[in-house]
Motif scaffolding. Sequence first.
Motif, PDB file in Angstrom:
ATOM      1  N   LYS A   1      -4.911  -2.302   0.761  1.00  0.00           N
ATOM      2  CA  LYS A   1      -3.813  -1.852   1.608  1.00  0.00           C
ATOM      3  C   LYS A   1      -4.299  -1.317   2.956  1.00  0.00           C
ATOM      4  N   VAL A   2      -5.527  -1.687   3.324  1.00  0.00           N
ATOM      5  CA  VAL A   2      -6.026  -1.374   4.666  1.00  0.00           C
ATOM      6  C   VAL A   2      -6.627  -2.658   5.248  1.00  0.00           C
TER       7      VAL A   2
ATOM      8  N   ARG B   1      -6.794   4.635   6.327  1.00  0.00           N
ATOM      9  CA  ARG B   1      -5.382   4.641   6.719  1.00  0.00           C
ATOM     10  C   ARG B   1      -4.774   5.957   6.269  1.00  0.00           C
TER      11      ARG B   1
ATOM     12  N   ARG C   1      -0.597   4.455   3.077  1.00  0.00           N
ATOM     13  CA  ARG C   1      -1.273   3.505   2.179  1.00  0.00           C
ATOM     14  C   ARG C   1      -0.623   3.519   0.799  1.00  0.00           C
TER      15      ARG C   1
ATOM     16  N   SER D   1       2.681   1.757   1.028  1.00  0.00           N
ATOM     17  CA  SER D   1       2.457   0.320   1.160  1.00  0.00           C
ATOM     18  C   SER D   1       2.144  -0.305  -0.193  1.00  0.00           C
TER      19      SER D   1
ATOM     20  N   HIS E   1      -5.562  -0.175  -5.760  1.00  0.00           N
ATOM     21  CA  HIS E   1      -4.586  -0.233  -4.670  1.00  0.00           C
ATOM     22  C   HIS E   1      -4.057   1.138  -4.276  1.00  0.00           C
ATOM     23  N   TRP E   2      -4.135   2.100  -5.193  1.00  0.00           N
ATOM     24  CA  TRP E   2      -3.687   3.452  -4.834  1.00  0.00           C
ATOM     25  C   TRP E   2      -4.726   4.521  -5.174  1.00  0.00           C
TER      26      TRP E   2
ATOM     27  N   TYR F   1      -6.725   2.026  10.425  1.00  0.00           N
ATOM     28  CA  TYR F   1      -5.652   1.037  10.418  1.00  0.00           C
ATOM     29  C   TYR F   1      -4.797   1.142  11.671  1.00  0.00           C
TER      30      TYR F   1
END
Length: 292
Positions: free
Chosen positions: A70-71, A131, A136, A139, A199-200, A220
């Motif tokens: 996610k970046v 980010r 993030r 997202s 992702h997180w 970002y």
Amino acid sequence: MVSVDRLIFGQLLVLVVHGRYPWLEQVTRQEQLTAGCDRYGMTGKGVDYDQLDHVLVDHKHKLLYCYVPKVACTNWKRILMVLTGLSSSSNLVDIPGSLAHADISTLRLSQLEDGDIRHCLDHYTTFVMVRHPFERLLSAYRNKFENTYTKYFQLRYGKSIIKKYRANATDSDLQTGVNVTFREFVLYILDGGAGDNEHWAPVYDLCHPCSLNYSFIGRYETLAEDARALLDMIGAPSVAFPYSKPANTSYRLRTYFQQLSMKDIRELYKMYEHDFRLFGYTLEDLLGFDLP
């Protein structure tokens, strides 16, 4: 953690010719990271080499890249495929995202022998893209739980989230895992879910910024400028970082976070506090003030 003095002067001379002197931003970011690691007593904290699976290697350009989902990591992996010769595509968006993320498309630092890992860490340019932690996180939520094509995440995580945090879940909800709300997702994160998926997961956990010497920290928010500076810094061939239409995540942040209580936000902040503090992010834009 090594101070900004370790930045190579010749590399800085390359950066100075671009835009609004992005190397000056690097000095600030390096000092902020170093000071944060010192403040939290994390400077020089060791890391096992088998924990470096998020650090990708380009031997040709002596580059290490710690990817953060996610970046813009899909596009950075595409660039690495070109830099390492695994792809000759002149248009990076032609490289399928599934191929860019495939194990055969990148070399992970953790796959090398210990001596080679130490050599790379001591002599290669090491960079990470960061980010705003809450942007993030949002997202990741929107991409993995709101988009209809992410069936894996809805089945793998959505079903259990709904079962645990939705009082009146329907049978359909429990079977499909769709329609997870942002607050339900946050409750799952606060209940220990932050480390369940890359992702997180916090950048601190993925990239070990107080243990590795990051000679370049990209953001970002200044992606295009930082990408050009980094590629010039390592002497990369002419390659354009793919531009994609912004998702307006920062604009949507307030809307989604209105689903949360102040207690939720404070607890969530604690989950990602290292990412906030080490990389210079605050809650000013979201709350109008920062948390102590």
